[in-house]
Structures are given as C-alpha cells and as structure tokens.
Design a protein around this motif. Structure first.
Motif, PDB file in Angstrom:
ATOM      1  N   GLU A 158      51.320  28.143  34.164  1.00 20.00           N
ATOM      2  CA  GLU A 158      52.732  28.504  34.036  1.00 20.00           C
ATOM      3  C   GLU A 158      53.233  28.084  32.669  1.00 20.00           C
ATOM      4  O   GLU A 158      52.728  27.127  32.065  1.00 20.00           O
ATOM      5  CB  GLU A 158      53.575  27.852  35.133  1.00 20.00           C
ATOM      6  CG  GLU A 158      53.553  26.330  35.115  1.00 20.00           C
ATOM      7  CD  GLU A 158      54.444  25.730  36.183  1.00 20.00           C
ATOM      8  OE1 GLU A 158      55.346  26.436  36.671  1.00 20.00           O
ATOM      9  OE2 GLU A 158      54.243  24.556  36.515  1.00 20.00           O
ATOM     10  N   TYR A 485      61.017  30.598  41.810  1.00 28.83           N
ATOM     11  CA  TYR A 485      60.752  32.017  41.884  1.00 28.83           C
ATOM     12  C   TYR A 485      61.499  32.626  43.065  1.00 28.83           C
ATOM     13  O   TYR A 485      61.661  32.023  44.122  1.00 28.83           O
ATOM     14  CB  TYR A 485      59.247  32.276  42.027  1.00 28.83           C
ATOM     15  CG  TYR A 485      58.477  31.861  40.812  1.00 28.83           C
ATOM     16  CD1 TYR A 485      57.978  30.566  40.695  1.00 28.83           C
ATOM     17  CD2 TYR A 485      58.276  32.731  39.771  1.00 28.83           C
ATOM     18  CE1 TYR A 485      57.286  30.161  39.573  1.00 28.83           C
ATOM     19  CE2 TYR A 485      57.585  32.337  38.640  1.00 28.83           C
ATOM     20  CZ  TYR A 485      57.086  31.047  38.551  1.00 28.83           C
ATOM     21  OH  TYR A 485      56.417  30.675  37.429  1.00 28.83           O
ATOM     22  N   ALA A 501      52.590  32.394  39.018  1.00 28.70           N
ATOM     23  CA  ALA A 501      51.250  31.970  38.620  1.00 28.70           C
ATOM     24  C   ALA A 501      50.535  31.388  39.831  1.00 28.70           C
ATOM     25  O   ALA A 501      50.883  30.334  40.324  1.00 28.70           O
ATOM     26  CB  ALA A 501      51.324  30.933  37.506  1.00 28.70           C
TER      27      ALA A 501
END
Length: 557
Positions: A158, A485, A501
């Motif tokens: 990430e 996210y 990721a």
C-alpha cells in the motif's frame, strides 16, 4: 555465548544475544553422500534441509562456524522482491515471468515465516512490516511502482502519503512510502542456528572447521577434498557467499564483495518510541543507505555504508551513522553505540541472485546482497527440488547468468558509483526538505469555527482549507488499513483510484505473528503441503530416488 564463540561471530549484537550454538566436529573421514553443500549459511542450510526432507543424504561443509559470515551478521530483513527494480525485471523477462518471480519472492518470505512458526525457533523475535520510504517529494516513482506491484503482480502493498509516514516516523526527512505489511524482520543468527538444528534433525550432517580445498566436478560422482577427508557426491551446491575464491575462482570473479556495517545503540528509553512509532523495518534507500529497526524495545539497529573496501565498524558508526541518525531524528539527541560489526555479502552486477546449475551436478546459490533473506529460502527450495525431483522452476533465474564483475577495476568503479549515488541522493533530499519547509511556512492555518452561532462565517478564501481539514485522517492506532476503503474496494482519501492491496484474497494483516486466522493456502515453495492436500493425506513422504539422479533414473556414463 562465550568469548571464543563470540569471536567466531564477530562480537556483534546478534552474537551477544544468540542462543546456544553447539560446536560441530571437523570432517575426519571420507564420505559418500547424495548431495554435498559447501557453506553453512542460510542458503546452504535451507538446501540441505529440503534435500534431507526428501530422503536424500546430505553433508554440509563449513570452513568456520554455522552462519559466521553474512547469514549471521545482516540486518534481518525478510522482504518480498529483489534488489533489482521490478520495472527492470519486467523489461528483461516480460510481465508474465516477472509475476512468477514476484510470487517466488513472496513464497520465500512465507517459507521463513513458516519455519520460524512450526519449529518454534527461540530468540528469533519476528516483528511485522517494512516501510520503503522516500527522501524526496517526487511521487512519480512510487506511483509507477505501486501500479506495477498492486495492479500487475497482485502484491500485498500500500502507498502511504506524507502525513501517514510522519505519523509513524516523527521526522520531516521522509515523504511518502510503500508499505509492505507482510514483510518482517528477525534476529538472523538465531534463525540460522535454528535452521541448522532443524536440518540436523532431518538427518543432515554438518561439519564445521572444514574448508573445501579442491572440487573435481567431473563425472557422476563429484569429489570435494578437505583437510581431513574427502566427500564424494552426486551433486555439489556452492553456497559459500564471497568465500569461494580458493576452490572456484571463476565463480568468485562474478560477484563483488560488498561489506556493510551494522551498529546497535545503547538503550534510548522512551525517546526512541517518541521518534519511531513504527514497529517494522525501515529503508530510506534501495542501495547502501540506510536501513534500520527498533530492537529490544529501546535500541536502534542501524546499517548501511556498503563498500568494497571495508573500514573499522565502530568508526563508521560514530562518523557516519551518528550524524545520519541526528539528521533524520534530531529529537533523539546524542546516541552511543554498544556494538558495531561488518558483514560481507556477494553482489552480482545485475542485482539478482545467482541460483541454478553451472554444470551437470554443480549448483550455485549466492549473490544475495541487497535482497533480504527471502532469496536464501528461494534458492534452497528450488535447488533441492531440481536435484531430487527434476523440477525446472529454478530456470526462472536463467536470464541472469554468471557475469564477470570486473575484478579490482570493478570494485573501484562500484565504489565510485556508490559514492556518487549517495551524494546525489543527499542533495535531492536536502532540496526536498527545503521545498517542504517553504510550503509549510506559506500554508494558511486551518480555520475552526466555534459552536457559537453568533460567530461570523469564515471568509470564502478558507473553503479549501476547511475541505482539507475535513478530509479523512491517516490510518492510526486501533485502525486497520482496510478501514480506509469503501465498499467498492477503493481508498477514501486521495488514492481513491487505487484498488485494495490484497494478495491471494488475504488482507494486509498477515496472521503469522499475530492473532490466529485460517491457515494460509499452500504457496509455490510449500509444495509438500500442497501435495498432501491434493492426496488427501496429513503428510506426504515421497519415495527416495536413486542417488546421483535428478529424476530417479540412473545417469548414463
């Protein structure tokens, strides 16, 4: 560890905190075995362990002590990938093969993790995470690398913006970073000693104080002469790091001996955690400078200054490391070093490891400098499978052949390039910090309106500042990366076009050294477990092929 043993291991901090290391005898008789491994470092021990697990007889010859050289003196980083830039690998072998190599690198990380967990190796002290930080404010390089690793390789990585980096590393010397949450760091000498014990439990015989004086690689049965006896074997694996010049001068000429210095500070107390809140390892250069991690809670292990011409390690620590630490973390104040030592590693000019078959039955496992410990696991597993099962996965490394390193002229050139590169990095870093300070000095303060409705509204000029103030905060304590996210799998901050990721359906949080989660699926190196699952058995014990044959078929003369 007693003084004599500590001398064998360089009186490093690793040696001072090593578990008991039994002395092993020198070879005093002639032996006939299936495989002879030269060098009891991590690659040699892994090869021996995996060959023995398949039922073949193995002898390991070590000139001094198990893991006395680079395997017991390194920084202890276990990372995916290679020293060679992934874009360069793609350009060399194409995207599909580059993906396979990346998968092998992650499998190497998983192998080390599995050995530590399953064998319950004492004193290894694994800690998760690696930050590859940038000393400049140029995002292009990180964006390109993230796009390749996340988009094409499916890697568990990430991108960290500046704010997140500086939340964990309290310094203005760093900007953005690539975070590898499934990487980890260990006490490497204890890992090597545990690996040696595991190999012996599997039937491997390790002889210390037994240098190989001469190798006759011709014929079906190769001969390795030592001061006290001779070993005849169907296969010989050269895993001697930079110490192969006496028996294989042509092989030694294909690597540069790079000596890196590692130092450990005296206990720094709470001020270290105030400066470094990240528990993993940190690298601020993919070349010689600098790599570090917190050990024992309040000590800083710092390494770098790779050179072809070794210098006194304590002098390097005081004259190079101390100013570097003061520059990056001025809040730490003066630091003192209790241990400093050198470790020499083999470095190939193409920046990839040397893994493969030189001639029939003669194998090489080397050039691991700059990669982290995962490549030693890759080499050991792939060579063992190639010898015993005729597996050709090892051919993935054929594009990086043995290339002459230039001799003395090559070392001088490498030294000059290294110094020029470090100088350029330092100048770029100073310019980036100067630009950052100017941006901060010219930035408007954030506006906050009190709850009192009688307060006038902010001027229109503050609208952009208010939007910034309302933006999501960086990941902090108690918050996972997945919390950042949304339901569609995209980041909620400025990286909103990038996918989550994850690797193999797993989130960032690798359970290996944390809370228990469902076991990981078999990977490309954990082939025994995959076979057991396919056959529906608890374990798989393959039949032992005939000695001197890679496939079980007798070799013709």
């Amino acid at each position: 560890m007693d003084a004599a043993t500590a001398d064998d291991y360089g009186r490093s901090y690793h040696a001072a905190t090593a578990v008991a290391a039994p002395a092993r005898p020198a070879l005093a008789i002639d032996l006939d075995v299936d495989v002879c491994v030269i060098g009891a470092g991590l690659a040699g021990l892994t090869t021996a362990l995996e060959v023995a697990r398949l039922g073949w007889s193995v002898v390991v010859l070590e000139a001094k002590r198990v893991a006395w050289s680079a395997s017991g003196r390194n920084c202890g980083f276990v990372l995916p990938g290679f020293a060679c830039d992934p874009h360069t690998i793609v350009a060399r072998v194409g995207l599909d093969r580059a993906r396979q190599l990346w998968s092998l690198s992650e499998a190497g990380v998983a192998y080390v993790r599995t050995i530590i967990r399953e064998r319950e190796l004492p004193g290894v002290q694994p800690a998760r995470g690696w930050l590859d930080v940038s000393k400049t404010d140029d995002l292009d390089d990180m964006d390109d690398t993230l796009a390749l690793l996340m988009g094409e390789f499916g890697a568990a990585v990430e991108g960290w913006p500046v704010e997140q980096v500086r939340e964990h590393l309290r310094t203005d010397a760093y900007f953005h970073a690539i975070h590898y949450p499934n990487a980890f760091h260990i006490q490497p000498l204890n890992y090597a000693l545990g690996l040696a014990a595991a190999a012996e439990a599997a039937g491997v015989r390790i002889f210390e104080g037994t240098p190989a004086r001469e190798i006759d690689p011709a014929g079906v049965r190769k001969r390795v002469a030592t001061p006290g006896g001779m070993v005849r074997a169907g296969h010989v694996v050269l895993a001697g790091n930079v110490h192969m010049a006496e028996v294989m001068p042509q092989l030694a000429a294909t690597v540069l001996p790079i000596t890196s210095t590692t130092a450990v500070t005296a206990p720094l107390g709470p001020r270290l955690r105030e400066a470094i809140a990240y528990p993993g390892a940190v690298s601020d250069s993919r070349f010689a400078n600098h790599h570090y991690r917190v050990i024992d809670g309040d000590r800083l292990l710092w390494c770098g200054q790779g050179t072809c011409f070794p210098r006194d390690p304590m002098r390097v620590a005081k004259r190079a490391f101390a100013p570097a630490i003061a520059s990056v973390y001025p809040g730490l104040g003066p630091v003192e070093f209790t241990h400093a030592w050198n470790g020499s590693m083999a470095f190939a000019i193409h920046r990839m490891p040397q893994i493969g078959e030189i001639s029939p039955g003669l194998w090489v496992a080397g050039a691991f400098a700059g990669h982290g410990l995962n490549t030693t696991a890759i080499a050991g597993n792939l060579i063992a499978r190639a010898i015993v099962e005729n597996d050709d996965t090892v051919r993935q490394f054929e594009p990086w052949d043995l290339v002459w390193a230039g001799g003395t002229a090559g070392r001088v050139l490498q030294e000059a390039r290294s110094r020029l590169r470090n100088r350029r990095e330092a100048i770029e870093a100073r310019l980036a910090r100067s630009r950052d300070r100017k941006r901060q000095a010219g930035a408007l303060p954030r506006y906050r309106q009190d709850d009192d409705p009688a307060d006038p509204p902010p001027p229109a000029d503050w609208a952009e500042v208010r939007a910034v103030a309302a933006a999501p905060a960086p990941v902090g304590a108690g918050e996972t990366a997945d919390d950042r996210y949304d339901a569609e799998g995209y980041a909620a901050d400025r990286y909103d076009t990038r996918p989550v990721a994850a690797y193999g359906g797993r989130s960032f949080a690798d359970p290996s050294f944390g809370p228990a989660d469902p076991p990981e699926p078999p990977n490309t190196l954990d082939w025994r477990r995959a076979r057991a699952i396919e056959e529906g058995e608890a374990s798989a014990a393959p039949d032992r092929p005939a000695a001197g044959s890679r496939s079980g078929r007798p070799l013709s003369h």
